[in-house]
Motif scaffolding. Structure first.
Motif, PDB file in Angstrom:
ATOM      1  N   HIS A 117       0.935  -1.260  -0.269  1.00 48.47           N
ATOM      2  CA  HIS A 117      -0.290  -0.291   0.238  1.00 48.47           C
ATOM      3  C   HIS A 117       0.893   1.395  -0.139  1.00 48.47           C
ATOM      4  CE1 HIS A 117      -3.942  -1.529   0.470  1.00 48.47           C
ATOM      5  NE2 HIS A 117      -3.531  -3.110   1.637  1.00 48.47           N
ATOM      6  N   SER A 118       2.529   1.673  -0.373  1.00 50.18           N
ATOM      7  CA  SER A 118       2.914   2.134  -0.449  1.00 50.18           C
ATOM      8  C   SER A 118       3.182   3.218   0.895  1.00 50.18           C
ATOM      9  CB  SER A 118       2.875   3.224  -1.231  1.00 50.18           C
ATOM     10  OG  SER A 118       3.396   2.294  -2.513  1.00 50.18           O
ATOM     11  N   LEU A 119       3.570   2.378   2.199  1.00 46.94           N
ATOM     12  CA  LEU A 119       3.283   2.662   4.021  1.00 46.94           C
ATOM     13  C   LEU A 119       4.186   3.888   3.418  1.00 46.94           C
ATOM     14  CD1 LEU A 119       2.078  -0.264   5.628  1.00 46.94           C
ATOM     15  CD2 LEU A 119       0.971   0.803   4.654  1.00 46.94           C
ATOM     16  N   SER A 120       4.006   4.872   4.512  1.00 46.66           N
ATOM     17  CA  SER A 120       5.496   5.534   5.280  1.00 46.66           C
ATOM     18  C   SER A 120       6.051   5.159   6.386  1.00 46.66           C
ATOM     19  CB  SER A 120       4.443   6.994   5.452  1.00 46.66           C
ATOM     20  OG  SER A 120       4.176   7.646   4.611  1.00 46.66           O
ATOM     21  N   GLY A 121       5.555   4.036   6.838  1.00 50.55           N
ATOM     22  CA  GLY A 121       6.240   3.283   8.056  1.00 50.55           C
ATOM     23  C   GLY A 121       5.435   2.285   7.728  1.00 50.55           C
ATOM     24  N   LEU A 122       6.005   0.967   8.979  1.00 44.89           N
ATOM     25  CA  LEU A 122       5.212  -0.135   9.046  1.00 44.89           C
ATOM     26  C   LEU A 122       5.890  -0.628  10.595  1.00 44.89           C
ATOM     27  CD1 LEU A 122       4.172  -2.848   9.058  1.00 44.89           C
ATOM     28  CD2 LEU A 122       5.961  -4.197   8.495  1.00 44.89           C
ATOM     29  N   VAL A 123       4.869  -1.003  11.332  1.00 47.09           N
ATOM     30  CA  VAL A 123       5.333  -1.332  12.871  1.00 47.09           C
ATOM     31  C   VAL A 123       4.693  -2.446  13.086  1.00 47.09           C
ATOM     32  CG1 VAL A 123       4.634  -0.883  15.739  1.00 47.09           C
ATOM     33  CG2 VAL A 123       5.072   0.874  13.865  1.00 47.09           C
ATOM     34  N   ILE A 124       5.598  -3.357  13.490  1.00 49.12           N
ATOM     35  CA  ILE A 124       5.185  -4.754  13.379  1.00 49.12           C
ATOM     36  C   ILE A 124       5.959  -6.303  14.353  1.00 49.12           C
ATOM     37  CG2 ILE A 124       7.562  -5.551  12.058  1.00 49.12           C
ATOM     38  CD1 ILE A 124       6.061  -8.020  10.990  1.00 49.12           C
ATOM     39  N   ALA A 125       4.391  -6.711  15.423  1.00 52.89           N
ATOM     40  CA  ALA A 125       5.105  -7.801  16.510  1.00 52.89           C
ATOM     41  C   ALA A 125       4.672  -9.029  15.224  1.00 52.89           C
ATOM     42  CB  ALA A 125       4.333  -7.609  17.398  1.00 52.89           C
TER      43      ALA A 125
END
Length: 341
Positions: A117-125
């Motif tokens: 989705h062309s994110l500005s950033g990702l936070v992942i667990a």
């Protein structure tokens, strides 16, 4: 058609640079109070709102932070997501949340679908033991890990002191006179559980208590699996008199089966109503809101400073919150029953 007010318009009236307007709007502390007050007055006067569509066109990325967690219904991960959303909203951004689930084989597929989705950033667990599939994405997308550090990938992370918290929890149980302490967990393939088992074993060793494999029960994910695990422990020739649950979901699932046994209980992770149960549950208290806020802050910092190459792993402290679930001494009826007295 009415023309939208831009930061350049605000800067011209406030007699500052566009960069200063951006700093004021985004809450950057490195602005003098006088300048901040002047810029904020113009922002209010012109009713400025950020043109996130224009920002997306310029950067080629949507003003959206992606969040990928095992289960968004889990109170712990829900609190992380809510904190990220609050930080994102304050910066004129949105969030897109997805649940990875419990199947490690699905993680890469689900997370990469989110990244497309062309994110500005990702936070992942994460739930897998290998995040190397994210390497192609890290060059252009800030990625921050929460609760669980990445493996086979260099990335920012914010985790808790799993080993220290488990050590304190197990030592607390031992301090109430228990020596046969069970460990309940879901899977030992993720770093959080590995750290908590290490802390549990270290506390036993520190007090001269042998680690007994038959007292470690994994695969606890819901009430049925918790009941099966606890029934197995209770059927041992010498059953445990206390149990340490490795996460909040495990604790919640185990409580119905544990209640009639009278075993002492400590859980890693607080959860709603834990303090109102009878007995109230002693827990190792994490701070999921802090994890989420810090992760979102790091994403925003990476967006503002894309050329910073270093990555940091931050471990947050945890706190043992003592309640009533370990109040009964080991010589109580529960232990006498366990010892066949």
């Amino acid at each position: 058609m009415t023309q939208m007010t831009t930061m350049r318009d605000v800067a011209a009236i406030a007699d500052v640079s566009v960069k200063t307007v951006s700093r004021v709007f985004n809450g950057d502390p490195h602005v003098t109070p006088e300048t901040r007050a002047r810029v904020e007055a113009v922002l209010r006067e012109l009713n400025y709102v950020p043109n996130t569509l224009a920002t997306a066109f310029r950067s080629g990325r949507a003003p959206v932070i992606g969040i990928a967690v095992p289960d968004i219904v889990d109170p712990f991960f829900a609190a992380i997501a809510q904190a990220i959303e609050a930080q994102a909203a304050a910066s004129g951004m949105s969030v897109l949340v997805t649940s990875v689930g419990a199947d490690p084989d699905r993680e890469a597929t689900v997370v990469e679908a989110l990244l497309k989705h062309s994110l500005s950033g990702l936070v992942i667990a994460p739930i897998t033991t290998d995040q190397s599939y994210l390497k192609p994405w890290t060059a252009n997308t800030p990625i921050v890990f929460v609760d669980r550090a990445p493996t086979r990938l260099v990335a920012d992370s914010f985790t808790e002191d799993d080993t220290g918290g488990a050590f304190d929890a197990t030592s607390h149980i031992i301090g109430h006179g228990h020596s046969r302490i069970a460990f309940l967990g879901d899977t030992n393939e993720i770093p959080t559980t590995q750290g908590r088992i290490a802390g549990y074993e270290a506390a036993l060793a520190c007090h001269g208590i042998p680690v007994r494999d038959e007292l470690v029960a994994m695969g606890v994910r819901d009430r049925r699996s918790a009941a099966d695990a606890i029934a197995g422990l209770a059927s041992l020739p010498t059953p445990p008199t206390a149990v340490f649950c490795s996460n909040a979901r495990c604790t919640m699932a185990a409580i119905p089966a544990l209640k009639p046994l009278g075993w002492a209980v400590v859980g890693f992770g607080d959860f709603p109503m834990a303090d109102l149960l009878t007995p109230s549950i002693t827990v190792v208290d994490q701070d999921p809101s802090a994890l989420g806020s810090l992760a979102a802050g790091r994403i925003l910092d990476r967006i503002d400073h894309p050329n910073r190459r270093y990555r940091r792993r931050t471990v947050l402290p945890v706190t043992l919150v003592t309640r009533d679930s370990c109040a009964a001494p080991a010589g109580s009826c529960a232990e006498r029953r366990a010892l066949g007295a």
